[in-house]
Design a protein around this motif. Structure first.
Motif, PDB file in Angstrom:
ATOM      1  N   ASP A 159      25.453  97.079  55.760  1.00 15.90           N
ATOM      2  CA  ASP A 159      24.907  96.114  54.757  1.00 15.90           C
ATOM      3  C   ASP A 159      24.796  96.683  53.320  1.00 15.90           C
ATOM      4  O   ASP A 159      25.069  96.097  52.352  1.00 15.90           O
ATOM      5  CB  ASP A 159      23.649  95.931  55.045  1.00 15.90           C
ATOM      6  N   ARG A 160      24.716  97.965  53.175  1.00 15.22           N
ATOM      7  CA  ARG A 160      24.688  98.540  51.743  1.00 15.22           C
ATOM      8  C   ARG A 160      26.192  99.058  51.321  1.00 15.22           C
ATOM      9  O   ARG A 160      26.201  99.537  50.024  1.00 15.22           O
ATOM     10  CB  ARG A 160      23.799  99.901  52.049  1.00 15.22           C
ATOM     11  N   ALA A 161      27.015  99.170  52.042  1.00  7.50           N
ATOM     12  CA  ALA A 161      28.331  99.671  51.544  1.00  7.50           C
ATOM     13  C   ALA A 161      29.055  98.375  50.969  1.00  7.50           C
ATOM     14  O   ALA A 161      28.920  97.369  50.867  1.00  7.50           O
ATOM     15  CB  ALA A 161      29.065  99.969  53.077  1.00  7.50           C
ATOM     16  N   LEU A 162      30.187  98.743  50.073  1.00  6.18           N
ATOM     17  CA  LEU A 162      30.870  98.035  49.311  1.00  6.18           C
ATOM     18  C   LEU A 162      31.707  97.071  50.503  1.00  6.18           C
ATOM     19  O   LEU A 162      32.199  97.420  51.339  1.00  6.18           O
ATOM     20  CB  LEU A 162      32.086  98.947  48.713  1.00  6.18           C
ATOM     21  N   ARG A 163      31.962  95.910  49.824  1.00  4.89           N
ATOM     22  CA  ARG A 163      32.546  94.802  50.640  1.00  4.89           C
ATOM     23  C   ARG A 163      33.825  94.362  49.890  1.00  4.89           C
ATOM     24  O   ARG A 163      34.316  93.277  50.330  1.00  4.89           O
ATOM     25  CB  ARG A 163      31.733  93.390  50.808  1.00  4.89           C
ATOM     26  N   ASP A 164      34.400  95.192  49.220  1.00  3.64           N
ATOM     27  CA  ASP A 164      35.394  94.949  48.222  1.00  3.64           C
ATOM     28  C   ASP A 164      36.873  94.932  49.249  1.00  3.64           C
ATOM     29  O   ASP A 164      36.732  94.859  50.410  1.00  3.64           O
ATOM     30  CB  ASP A 164      35.781  95.887  47.256  1.00  3.64           C
ATOM     31  N   ASP A 165      37.941  94.522  48.607  1.00  3.23           N
ATOM     32  CA  ASP A 165      39.199  94.670  49.237  1.00  3.23           C
ATOM     33  C   ASP A 165      39.404  95.960  49.303  1.00  3.23           C
ATOM     34  O   ASP A 165      40.044  96.764  48.230  1.00  3.23           O
ATOM     35  CB  ASP A 165      40.420  93.852  48.458  1.00  3.23           C
ATOM     36  N   MET A 166      39.148  96.708  50.228  1.00  2.00           N
ATOM     37  CA  MET A 166      39.461  97.969  50.511  1.00  2.00           C
ATOM     38  C   MET A 166      40.734  98.670  50.238  1.00  2.00           C
ATOM     39  O   MET A 166      40.965  99.787  49.962  1.00  2.00           O
ATOM     40  CB  MET A 166      38.649  98.711  51.656  1.00  2.00           C
ATOM     41  N   SER A 167      41.641  98.046  50.758  1.00  2.00           N
ATOM     42  CA  SER A 167      42.989  98.505  50.269  1.00  2.00           C
ATOM     43  C   SER A 167      43.437  98.561  48.876  1.00  2.00           C
ATOM     44  O   SER A 167      43.904  99.649  48.601  1.00  2.00           O
ATOM     45  CB  SER A 167      44.038  97.596  50.876  1.00  2.00           C
ATOM     46  N   GLN A 168      42.871  97.447  48.010  1.00  2.00           N
ATOM     47  CA  GLN A 168      43.243  97.652  46.590  1.00  2.00           C
ATOM     48  C   GLN A 168      42.168  98.765  46.278  1.00  2.00           C
ATOM     49  O   GLN A 168      42.650  99.434  45.328  1.00  2.00           O
ATOM     50  CB  GLN A 168      42.763  96.363  46.140  1.00  2.00           C
ATOM     51  N   THR A 169      41.167  98.964  46.531  1.00  2.00           N
ATOM     52  CA  THR A 169      40.193  99.937  46.183  1.00  2.00           C
ATOM     53  C   THR A 169      40.808 101.638  46.493  1.00  2.00           C
ATOM     54  O   THR A 169      40.792 102.414  45.465  1.00  2.00           O
ATOM     55  CB  THR A 169      38.754  99.922  46.823  1.00  2.00           C
ATOM     56  N   PHE A 170      41.263 101.682  47.664  1.00  2.00           N
ATOM     57  CA  PHE A 170      41.768 102.946  47.852  1.00  2.00           C
ATOM     58  C   PHE A 170      43.214 103.226  47.031  1.00  2.00           C
ATOM     59  O   PHE A 170      43.375 104.465  46.695  1.00  2.00           O
ATOM     60  CB  PHE A 170      42.343 103.155  49.321  1.00  2.00           C
ATOM     61  N   ARG A 171      43.896 102.092  46.710  1.00  2.00           N
ATOM     62  CA  ARG A 171      45.126 102.423  45.659  1.00  2.00           C
ATOM     63  C   ARG A 171      44.543 102.573  44.477  1.00  2.00           C
ATOM     64  O   ARG A 171      45.265 103.387  43.706  1.00  2.00           O
ATOM     65  CB  ARG A 171      45.871 101.285  45.870  1.00  2.00           C
ATOM     66  N   GLN A 172      43.518 102.140  44.059  1.00  2.00           N
ATOM     67  CA  GLN A 172      43.009 102.227  42.597  1.00  2.00           C
ATOM     68  C   GLN A 172      42.472 103.680  42.709  1.00  2.00           C
ATOM     69  O   GLN A 172      42.695 104.608  41.810  1.00  2.00           O
ATOM     70  CB  GLN A 172      41.784 101.518  42.321  1.00  2.00           C
ATOM     71  N   VAL A 173      41.892 104.202  43.685  1.00  2.00           N
ATOM     72  CA  VAL A 173      41.506 105.752  43.676  1.00  2.00           C
ATOM     73  C   VAL A 173      42.493 106.606  43.533  1.00  2.00           C
ATOM     74  O   VAL A 173      42.601 107.597  42.805  1.00  2.00           O
ATOM     75  CB  VAL A 173      40.553 105.981  45.025  1.00  2.00           C
ATOM     76  N   ALA A 174      43.632 106.294  44.337  1.00  2.00           N
ATOM     77  CA  ALA A 174      44.767 107.190  44.502  1.00  2.00           C
ATOM     78  C   ALA A 174      45.435 107.296  42.879  1.00  2.00           C
ATOM     79  O   ALA A 174      45.924 108.138  42.523  1.00  2.00           O
ATOM     80  CB  ALA A 174      45.883 106.501  45.346  1.00  2.00           C
ATOM     81  N   ALA A 175      45.263 106.243  42.565  1.00  2.00           N
ATOM     82  CA  ALA A 175      46.023 106.151  40.978  1.00  2.00           C
ATOM     83  C   ALA A 175      45.099 106.815  39.871  1.00  2.00           C
ATOM     84  O   ALA A 175      45.840 107.548  38.886  1.00  2.00           O
ATOM     85  CB  ALA A 175      46.147 104.581  40.465  1.00  2.00           C
ATOM     86  N   HIS A 176      43.915 106.988  40.259  1.00  2.00           N
ATOM     87  CA  HIS A 176      43.206 107.792  39.290  1.00  2.00           C
ATOM     88  C   HIS A 176      42.804 109.295  39.573  1.00  2.00           C
ATOM     89  O   HIS A 176      41.935 109.940  38.809  1.00  2.00           O
ATOM     90  CB  HIS A 176      41.647 106.965  38.973  1.00  2.00           C
ATOM     91  N   ILE A 177      43.306 109.647  40.898  1.00  3.11           N
ATOM     92  CA  ILE A 177      42.797 111.081  41.180  1.00  3.11           C
ATOM     93  C   ILE A 177      43.426 112.140  40.423  1.00  3.11           C
ATOM     94  O   ILE A 177      44.518 112.070  39.618  1.00  3.11           O
ATOM     95  CB  ILE A 177      43.311 111.168  42.625  1.00  3.11           C
ATOM     96  N   GLY A 178      42.696 112.981  39.723  1.00  6.44           N
ATOM     97  CA  GLY A 178      43.006 113.894  38.929  1.00  6.44           C
ATOM     98  C   GLY A 178      42.666 113.627  37.538  1.00  6.44           C
ATOM     99  O   GLY A 178      42.808 114.555  36.481  1.00  6.44           O
ATOM    100  N   GLU A 179      42.249 112.316  37.164  1.00  8.06           N
ATOM    101  CA  GLU A 179      42.215 111.852  35.839  1.00  8.06           C
ATOM    102  C   GLU A 179      40.649 112.329  35.475  1.00  8.06           C
ATOM    103  O   GLU A 179      40.371 111.949  34.158  1.00  8.06           O
ATOM    104  CB  GLU A 179      42.521 110.469  35.650  1.00  8.06           C
ATOM    105  N   GLY A 180      39.838 112.495  36.392  1.00  6.96           N
ATOM    106  CA  GLY A 180      38.335 112.682  35.957  1.00  6.96           C
ATOM    107  C   GLY A 180      37.485 112.538  37.237  1.00  6.96           C
ATOM    108  O   GLY A 180      37.905 112.500  38.280  1.00  6.96           O
TER     109      GLY A 180
END
Length: 304
Positions: A265-286
């Protein structure tokens, strides 16, 4: 009708044996003494750590006063069918507790888990496994590491195809922030999570740091449900230092199921496929890899 897996048959058998002993209000030591067994033998049988021979089972059922022929034959069939446990060929690299976990995992129809430290083994890439072993173990040999990877990848066959268990996982944000193996390894791992999050049998959610204290901080746990009638739910509690605990007592499994629902109930309900790809794209940037997802969580709370 398909034959239940060896793990399910062993779990059913040990449940029936404990029920028969408790009905007579006997302790394990009392029964072992009457059977002229060492107490550890009965303890291990009831814990599902070892198989019971047909002759030992007949003697045990006689001691418990079980005389119904159909019941006896049913239990004997469970004993015969439970002798070959999943992943038993990996006794050289896994503890008996973890082998019990793998038996439950390979037999369940529904798996729910909360993970607080690392990506769960069922979802790890080979590179992530190697980096994790290099960072957490000072004594693993190349041969042992190869065996661990072989076993872990064999587990992942559970994820293939449309048949198999439904999986519901909640990952603490720390799991995907921690760059095990560095940016390259983590990008590939995030892409793997993105693929898995799109699988029709798999639901992955992230519990962001912004939720503060929560029940999952007590440690990782996994819940198993089974499609076979009369099979109790089970919970496996994981301790990263090696001590683990499994239970199918309703008061224990019920407590952790409620905790899991609260975390969902407290966790994110986003489109997690998109979320993980966004995380992958920003790894190492901050350090704010999940900032966009966290922002969406706040907006979602306002909408609800």
């Amino acid at each position: 009708m398909s034959t239940p897996s060896p793990a399910v048959q062993r779990l059913r058998l040990r449940t029936e044996l404990r029920r028969a002993r408790n009905k007579l209000e006997l302790t394990q030591r009392q029964v072992a003494t009457k059977m002229e067994w060492h107490p550890s033998k009965l303890i291990r049988i009831e814990a599902g750590e070892v198989a019971v021979t047909v002759n030992d089972l007949k003697a045990l059922l006689d001691e418990y006063g079980v005389t119904d022929r159909r019941k006896i034959e049913s239990l004997l069939q469970l004993a015969r069918g439970s002798r070959k446990m999943p992943f038993s060929e990996y006794r050289d690299v896994f503890s008996k507790e973890f082998l019990a976990f793998l038996a439950l995992e390979s037999s369940a129809s529904v798996i729910r888990g909360f993970h607080f430290f690392v990506i769960p083994g069922l979802f790890q890439t080979e590179e992530y496994i190697r980096a994790l072993a290099a960072g957490t173990s000072q004594s693993v040999t190349p041969e042992r590491l190869d065996r661990l990877i072989e076993a872990r990848l064999a587990r992942q066959e559970l994820l293939e195809g449309e048949e198999g268990p439904k999986l519901f996982l909640v990952l603490d944000e720390s799991v995907i922030r921690r760059q095990v193996g560095g940016p390259k390894v983590m990008r590939a791992q995030m892409e793997r999570l993105a693929e898995l999050a799109a699988h029709p049998r798999i639901t992955i959610q992230i519990l962001p740091f912004s939720v503060g204290a929560h029940q999952g901080m007590l440690g990782p746990f996994t819940l198993f449900e089974f499609s076979e009638e009369g099979m109790p739910d089970s919970v496996y509690l994981e301790n990263p230092r090696g001590e683990s605990y499994a239970s199918n007592e309703p008061e224990v499994t019920g407590k952790y199921l409620e905790a899991f629902w609260a975390l969902e109930d407290r966790a994110l309900r986003d489109d997690m496929s998109q979320t993980f790809r966004q995380v992958a794209a920003h790894i190492g940037e901050g350090s704010d890899d999940l900032a966009p997802a966290a922002d969406r969580e706040e907006g979602q709370d306002e909408a609800n």
